[in-house]
Design a protein around this motif. Structure first.
Motif, PDB file in Angstrom:
ATOM      1  N   UNK A 178       0.815  -1.214   0.000  1.00  0.00           N
ATOM      2  CA  UNK A 178       0.000   0.000   0.000  1.00  0.00           C
ATOM      3  C   UNK A 178       0.845   1.260   0.000  1.00  0.00           C
ATOM      4  N   UNK A 179       1.923   1.248   0.769  1.00  0.00           N
ATOM      5  CA  UNK A 179       2.777   2.426   0.881  1.00  0.00           C
ATOM      6  C   UNK A 179       3.568   2.664  -0.401  1.00  0.00           C
ATOM      7  N   UNK A 180       4.082   1.593  -0.999  1.00  0.00           N
ATOM      8  CA  UNK A 180       4.835   1.740  -2.251  1.00  0.00           C
ATOM      9  C   UNK A 180       3.950   2.313  -3.348  1.00  0.00           C
ATOM     10  N   UNK A 181       2.722   1.802  -3.462  1.00  0.00           N
ATOM     11  CA  UNK A 181       1.802   2.315  -4.485  1.00  0.00           C
ATOM     12  C   UNK A 181       1.523   3.798  -4.242  1.00  0.00           C
ATOM     13  N   UNK A 186       2.960  10.622  -9.269  1.00  0.00           N
ATOM     14  CA  UNK A 186       1.599  10.748  -9.778  1.00  0.00           C
ATOM     15  C   UNK A 186       0.624  11.070  -8.665  1.00  0.00           C
ATOM     16  N   UNK A 187      -0.620  11.256  -9.033  1.00  0.00           N
ATOM     17  CA  UNK A 187      -1.661  11.591  -8.074  1.00  0.00           C
ATOM     18  C   UNK A 187      -1.892  10.446  -7.099  1.00  0.00           C
ATOM     19  N   UNK A 188      -1.955  10.773  -5.819  1.00  0.00           N
ATOM     20  CA  UNK A 188      -2.211   9.761  -4.802  1.00  0.00           C
ATOM     21  C   UNK A 188      -3.689   9.795  -4.436  1.00  0.00           C
ATOM     22  N   UNK A 189      -4.355   8.662  -4.637  1.00  0.00           N
ATOM     23  CA  UNK A 189      -5.789   8.566  -4.367  1.00  0.00           C
ATOM     24  C   UNK A 189      -6.003   7.825  -3.049  1.00  0.00           C
ATOM     25  N   UNK A 190      -6.435   8.560  -2.032  1.00  0.00           N
ATOM     26  CA  UNK A 190      -6.748   7.935  -0.745  1.00  0.00           C
ATOM     27  C   UNK A 190      -8.248   7.665  -0.675  1.00  0.00           C
ATOM     28  N   UNK A 191      -8.618   6.620   0.023  1.00  0.00           N
ATOM     29  CA  UNK A 191     -10.029   6.339   0.250  1.00  0.00           C
ATOM     30  C   UNK A 191     -10.736   5.652  -0.896  1.00  0.00           C
ATOM     31  N   UNK A 192     -10.016   5.272  -1.959  1.00  0.00           N
ATOM     32  CA  UNK A 192     -10.654   4.551  -3.061  1.00  0.00           C
ATOM     33  C   UNK A 192     -10.767   3.075  -2.681  1.00  0.00           C
ATOM     34  N   UNK A 193     -11.719   2.341  -3.265  1.00  0.00           N
ATOM     35  CA  UNK A 193     -12.062   1.026  -2.718  1.00  0.00           C
ATOM     36  C   UNK A 193     -11.089  -0.102  -3.028  1.00  0.00           C
ATOM     37  N   UNK A 194     -10.273   0.012  -4.075  1.00  0.00           N
ATOM     38  CA  UNK A 194      -9.432  -1.127  -4.439  1.00  0.00           C
ATOM     39  C   UNK A 194      -8.003  -0.684  -4.700  1.00  0.00           C
ATOM     40  N   UNK A 195      -7.094  -1.640  -4.696  1.00  0.00           N
ATOM     41  CA  UNK A 195      -5.691  -1.333  -4.976  1.00  0.00           C
ATOM     42  C   UNK A 195      -5.524  -0.873  -6.417  1.00  0.00           C
ATOM     43  N   UNK A 196      -6.295  -1.438  -7.330  1.00  0.00           N
ATOM     44  CA  UNK A 196      -6.233  -1.004  -8.720  1.00  0.00           C
ATOM     45  C   UNK A 196      -6.616   0.452  -8.882  1.00  0.00           C
ATOM     46  N   UNK A 197      -7.589   0.900  -8.103  1.00  0.00           N
ATOM     47  CA  UNK A 197      -8.003   2.303  -8.160  1.00  0.00           C
ATOM     48  C   UNK A 197      -6.903   3.218  -7.639  1.00  0.00           C
ATOM     49  N   UNK A 198      -6.147   2.753  -6.661  1.00  0.00           N
ATOM     50  CA  UNK A 198      -5.036   3.552  -6.151  1.00  0.00           C
ATOM     51  C   UNK A 198      -3.891   3.607  -7.163  1.00  0.00           C
ATOM     52  N   UNK A 199      -3.675   2.506  -7.850  1.00  0.00           N
ATOM     53  CA  UNK A 199      -2.538   2.417  -8.767  1.00  0.00           C
ATOM     54  C   UNK A 199      -2.788   3.139 -10.084  1.00  0.00           C
ATOM     55  N   UNK A 200      -4.035   3.198 -10.520  1.00  0.00           N
ATOM     56  CA  UNK A 200      -4.343   3.757 -11.845  1.00  0.00           C
ATOM     57  C   UNK A 200      -3.737   5.138 -12.083  1.00  0.00           C
ATOM     58  N   UNK A 201      -3.957   6.142 -11.190  1.00  0.00           N
ATOM     59  CA  UNK A 201      -3.421   7.483 -11.487  1.00  0.00           C
ATOM     60  C   UNK A 201      -1.896   7.550 -11.463  1.00  0.00           C
ATOM     61  N   UNK A 202      -1.234   6.501 -10.997  1.00  0.00           N
ATOM     62  CA  UNK A 202       0.225   6.450 -11.039  1.00  0.00           C
ATOM     63  C   UNK A 202       0.727   6.033 -12.421  1.00  0.00           C
TER      64      UNK A 202
END
Length: 390
Positions: A178-181, A186-202
């Motif tokens: 979680x921390x590496x992602x 890139x934009x850091x998305x907090x509070x999104x439901x899945x790891x894929x959603x966090x990784x996408x804007x990167x």
């Protein structure tokens, strides 16, 4: 002290013939404690107990180059399908979250109910530390270079990294991923439901389709005893902490025959977008394999590619893939499917390798947990000395 000619003892030359090695190798065995030398009465030279030599010969035949049989309850590859702990990875990719599949692999708990925040927790202090570490690499460095640095820095900062109990390891793994992602550029998305959603804007500035990345992370999480996974298990066998285990896997993944495959497929597909037939023709003329096609294990299709290409639907890049596949007996593999996603949504060119690395961290953690429960230091190859005789 035995005499030469005693049938219970063999000379160095006789042992060399029996073991099919050079005489110099016999003394290497002695120095490693594999054989015991005894002086012959009244003569120069060494003798070796015949029964000890036979035990070593039997051991050499049994292993025949294999370091150790690795039994695992994690991943099955059978009949061109992939299974995690008895569950179809194809099904998991479209019905479960990455957090649920990680929990399944790590704890053998049913893949239901785990949430991204609960599994891949993020510590903002850790994110800042990882970013400082990533910041020391040159601007042109790949995402995977940044990931390797971040893992090393976060490991050095964790005073409890040597706690190898299952609960501590799974908590550290989730927090690390979680921390590496979150720390990636890139934009850091907090509070999104899945790891894929966090990784996408990167990886992309296009409209998010996190289900694609979630499916890819699940399908790439583990693939049995790939070279990077063996490296991770060897480190875990030495009771290296999780961060060191992940670093060992990342080191092997950096090889051109392993982790670089998505990038090679991406570059080939880039050439093929304008003219698939010409790109295929040029590749065939080079005499090199077609990037992103075929597989050593799968015989007729790669189930991971099947799922990801189907999720892409009728996107034009899928037509390019089909135009190539229709003209070669080989089938698209997961590397090509990842490359297709990258082109479809304008991912950064090094995104495929990073996606592969982050996904495989899940699998390496599962293998580390298995290895921590096995006898320590069980991987020791039998080296055969072939240098100058003494």
């Amino acid at each position: 002290m035995p005499a030469e000619g005693d049938e219970n003892y063999l000379t160095t030359a006789e042992v060399a013939r029996r073991l099919q090695v050079k005489p110099a190798t016999i003394y290497a065995y002695v120095s490693r404690g594999l054989l015991t030398s005894t002086r012959a009465r009244g003569r120069r030279g060494s003798l070796f107990a015949a029964d000890e030599v036979e035990r070593l010969a039997a051991r050499s035949i049994e292993h025949s180059g294999v370091v150790e049989r690795i039994e695992s309850q994690l991943t099955l590859l059978a009949d061109d399908e992939l299974y995690y702990r008895g569950h179809s990875a194809r099904t998991l990719a479209t019905t479960s979250t990455v957090a649920e599949v990680a929990t399944l692999l790590w704890t053998n708990q049913p893949p239901v109910g785990a949430d991204a925040d609960g599994v891949f927790g993020v510590e903002k202090q850790g994110v800042e530390l990882a970013r400082v570490g990533m910041g020391v690499v040159p601007d042109g460095a790949r995402l995977t270079d940044r990931v390797r640095v971040a893992v090393a820095v976060l490991g050095a900062a964790d005073p409890l990294r040597f706690d190898l109990s299952p609960g501590a390891v799974t908590a550290a793994a989730g927090r690390l991923i979680g921390t590496v992602v979150a720390a990636l550029p890139g934009t850091t998305a907090y509070g999104v439901p899945t790891l894929g959603a966090r990784l996408w804007p990167k990886l992309s500035e296009e409209e998010p389709r996190p289900e694609l990345l979630d499916a890819a992370l699940i399908l790439l999480a583990d693939h049995g005893l790939a070279v990077s996974t063996v490296a991770a298990r060897v480190a875990a066998s030495a009771r290296a902490n999780l961060y060191a285990v992940i670093s060992a896997g990342l080191g092997a993944l950096d090889g051109q025959y392993h982790g670089a495959a998505p990038t090679l497929a991406y570059e080939f597909l880039d050439r093929a977008k304008a003219d698939p037939v010409k790109a295929l023709s040029d590749q065939l003329r080079s005499g090199k394999p077609i990037p992103g096609f075929g597989h050593r294990i799968y015989q007729h299709h790669d189930p991971r590619a099947d799922v990801l290409l189907e999720l892409l639907g009728d996107h034009p890049i899928v037509d390019t893939v089909r135009a190539i596949a229709d003209r070669t007996p080989a089938f698209p593999n997961s590397d090509l499917a990842i490359a297709a996603i990258m082109h479809a949504y304008r991912f950064r060119p090094d995104a495929g390798d990073a996606l592969f690395a982050i996904a495989r961290m899940i699998g390496w953690t599962a293998h580390a947990l298995e290895e921590y429960a096995a006898p320590a230091l069980r991987f020791r190859a039998m080296g055969i000395y072939t240098g100058q005789p003494t």
